[in-house]
Design an enzyme around this catalytic site. Sequence first.
Site, mmCIF file in Angstrom:
data_model
loop_
_atom_site.group_PDB
_atom_site.id
_atom_site.type_symbol
_atom_site.label_atom_id
_atom_site.label_comp_id
_atom_site.label_asym_id
_atom_site.label_seq_id
_atom_site.Cartn_x
_atom_site.Cartn_y
_atom_site.Cartn_z
ATOM 1 N N HIS A 64 0.690 -0.966 -0.137
ATOM 2 C CA HIS A 64 -0.052 0.160 -0.090
ATOM 3 C C HIS A 64 0.817 1.291 -0.221
ATOM 4 C CE1 HIS A 64 -3.625 -2.247 0.676
ATOM 5 N NE2 HIS A 64 -2.932 -2.969 1.677
ATOM 6 N N CYS A 112 -0.801 2.182 -4.355
ATOM 7 C CA CYS A 112 -1.373 3.546 -4.479
ATOM 8 C C CYS A 112 -0.380 4.311 -4.344
ATOM 9 C CB CYS A 112 -2.463 3.406 -3.572
ATOM 10 S SG CYS A 112 -3.735 2.478 -3.924
#
Length: 197
Positions: free
Chosen positions: A25, A68
């Site tokens: 992430h 991301c």
Amino acid sequence: METTAVVADQNHSNRDCVAVAVLTHGERNGQLDARDHEYNVSELWEPFTARLCPTLAGKPKLFFIQACRGTGTDAGVTVSDLTADAPDNDRAEELTYPVPSYADIIVSHSTFEGLYSFRNPTNGSWYVETLCSQLEVHGRSKDLVSLLTDVNRIVGQRYRSENKSLPNLHGKVQAPCFTSSLTRSLCFGHNGHGHPQ
């Protein structure tokens, strides 16, 4: 990042290149999430610079990052035609030459800075799926920059998010991107080793 520093400290004299893949992430401004802390993406590649890892000086260092880079999304636009620039001709190189510390590094991201990186619940990350399939099919016939450019195009043109329960995440597109300081084309040979040309 301790793991990459350990790998960078190894003797790479008999290796043609190094490749690091990270699936995690992420946040804005290059921040990635580990299990126990946040770190900057530069911590992945800095230990491999020519100054800190001299046995990889002049050799490709490849970093593929699925994460991301923010919470923004891109609805995209429609175009009718795409054009490509002609590649530059290579110049002859000297037998010995200085190597900049930050030369011969590619950092490929699944999405552009500030934007969300999508994945399919069944097939996984759009970027990883496309990168793996392109490496499998064209890894020995195309140079890496051309292959990554194809990954950018395929992900951007073929994928659309489907999440009707969250309209802000429905019908969105994604643009992988990469930064390259390679000084020569990189092709993977038939014996599995990278061969800069």
